[in-house]
Each structure stands twice: as structure tokens, then as C-alpha cells.
Enzyme design. Structure first.
Site, PDB file in Angstrom:
ATOM      1  N   SER A   1       0.000  -3.303  13.392  1.00 52.10           N
ATOM      2  CA  SER A   1       0.324  -1.932  13.004  1.00 52.10           C
ATOM      3  C   SER A   1       1.218  -1.270  14.039  1.00 52.10           C
ATOM      4  O   SER A   1       1.043  -1.457  15.238  1.00 52.10           O
ATOM      5  CB  SER A   1      -0.957  -1.111  12.859  1.00 52.10           C
TER       6      SER A   1
ATOM      7  N   ASN B   1       0.829  -1.190   0.000  1.00 52.87           N
ATOM      8  CA  ASN B   1       0.000   0.000   0.000  1.00 52.87           C
ATOM      9  C   ASN B   1       0.877   1.258   0.000  1.00 52.87           C
ATOM     10  O   ASN B   1       2.091   1.175  -0.043  1.00 52.87           O
ATOM     11  CB  ASN B   1      -0.944  -0.044   1.214  1.00 52.87           C
TER      12      ASN B   1
ATOM     13  N   HIS C   1      23.966   1.322  10.633  1.00 54.15           N
ATOM     14  CA  HIS C   1      25.237   2.037  10.733  1.00 54.15           C
ATOM     15  C   HIS C   1      25.988   1.551  11.967  1.00 54.15           C
ATOM     16  O   HIS C   1      25.383   1.055  12.916  1.00 54.15           O
ATOM     17  CB  HIS C   1      24.991   3.549  10.811  1.00 54.15           C
TER      18      HIS C   1
END
Length: 187
Positions: free
Chosen positions: A158, A83, A113
């Protein structure tokens, strides 16, 4: 060892250099064209994604905007859907199985990193591949971090931040993500 070879071998590398800069530019140009191509021209959109990705199934749908680093390190199975607002930082390989759904604003990040500031300040980058099994659903604004492997039939709630690997047939969620429940009846 070339910078690209270091990148793929999970060795620290510097992003600067003609080869990687050229590869990122190619991906930026393809994603730029993809992101401005009208919904009326779905065949062209699919064609651009197939040029960009390392491999895809026949059925692929991504809603603009979509961004990635290189594209060729991304491999998605049949019936892939992402999406709006998806970002895949594919410094290392990203493999996503068949029948997977990504909700809006999902981030899949293979790049990281060094922890030491001196190395970070030198511009060093590290990367670890990500693997997502078949039949997975990644919820909106979820983040999948470097080195994560998810089994088949995983649902990521979510807003979750997935920092470690999980097996199959699970609902995971939270920050950092943990098992919320098992999905019963799956093989």
C-alpha cells in the site's frame, strides 16, 4: 501520422483534436453510466465494462467509482477485481493478467508529460504501456507509473510508487518501490 497513431507509437502528441476528444467522451459516458448503475444491476455493470475495455475475461468486478481515459487500451484477464476509486490513465496500452486484485484508490498511469516547460506548455503528452502479470495484488493507494512491467505473483505494498519494472514472485514497496522480499515456492 494521426494524433491517435502518434499516441500509440509513443510519440509526443497533443490531446486536442476531434478523434481523441470523441474517444475520451465515449469513455466518459460509459464510465459515468457505470459509476451510477446500482449494485442491484451487476449484469449491466459488467456489460458496460466489456463495452469500455479492449478485452476482459468472463469474470470482472470493479467497484465504483472507476475512471479511465479511453478504455479500449485496457486489457484485463480472468477474475479481475478493482476496489473503490481506481483510475487507469490508458493513453497507452495497459495489460493486466488473470487473478489480479487492485485495492482501493490504485492509480495506473501510462500518461506523462515532457520535462521541458515549453513542450509541456504546448500541451504535449507522452505515454508508455504498462504490463502487470498474473496473480498480482496492488495495495491501496499504490501508483504504477508509465512504462512499468510487473511479473507474475507480485504484491505491491500500500502507498507504493512503482517507477521501474520488476520480475516475478516479489513483494515490492516504498517510494520509489524496491524489493522487500521474495515470495518462495512460486514457479
Amino acid at each position: 501520422m494521426s494524433i491517435r497513431e502518434k499516441m500509440l507509437a509513443r510519440e509526443p502528441f497533443e490531446l486536442n483534436g476531434d478523434e481523441l476528444t470523441s474517444l475520451r467522451l465515449k469513455a466518459r459516458l460509459l464510465t459515468e453510466e457505470f459509476n451510477i448503475t446500482s449494485v442491484q444491476y451487476n449484469e449491466r455493470r459488467v456489460e458496460l465494462l466489456k463495452q469500455l475495455f479492449g478485452s476482459t475475461g468472463n469474470s470482472i468486478c470493479i467497484e465504483p467509482t472507476f475512471n479511465c481515459d479511453y478504455g479500449y487500451n485496457i486489457h484485463v484477464g480472468e477474475s479481475f477485481y478493482a476496489n473503490f476509486g481506481c483510475v487507469i490513465l490508458d493513453v497507452a496500452e495497459v495489460r493486466i493478467g488473470a487473478n489480479c486484485l487492485l485495492a482501493p484508490q490504485v492509480g495506473i498511469y501510462t500518461a506523462t508529460h515532457p520535462l521541458e516547460p515549453q513542450e509541456r506548455n504546448r500541451g504535449l503528452v507522452l505515454a508508455s504501456p504498462i504490463s502487470i502479470g498474473d496473480n498480482c495484488w496492488i495495495g491501496g493507494r499504490a501508483v504504477i507509473n508509465p512504462g512499468v512491467t510487473l511479473g507474475d505473483n507480485v504484491v505491491v505494498a500500500s502507498g507504493s510508487v512503482v517507477t521501474k519494472s520488476f520480475g516475478s514472485n516479489l513483494v515490492i514497496g516504498g517510494s520509489p518501490a524496491k524489493v522487500m522480499k521474495e515470495i518462495v515456492g512460486q514457479s
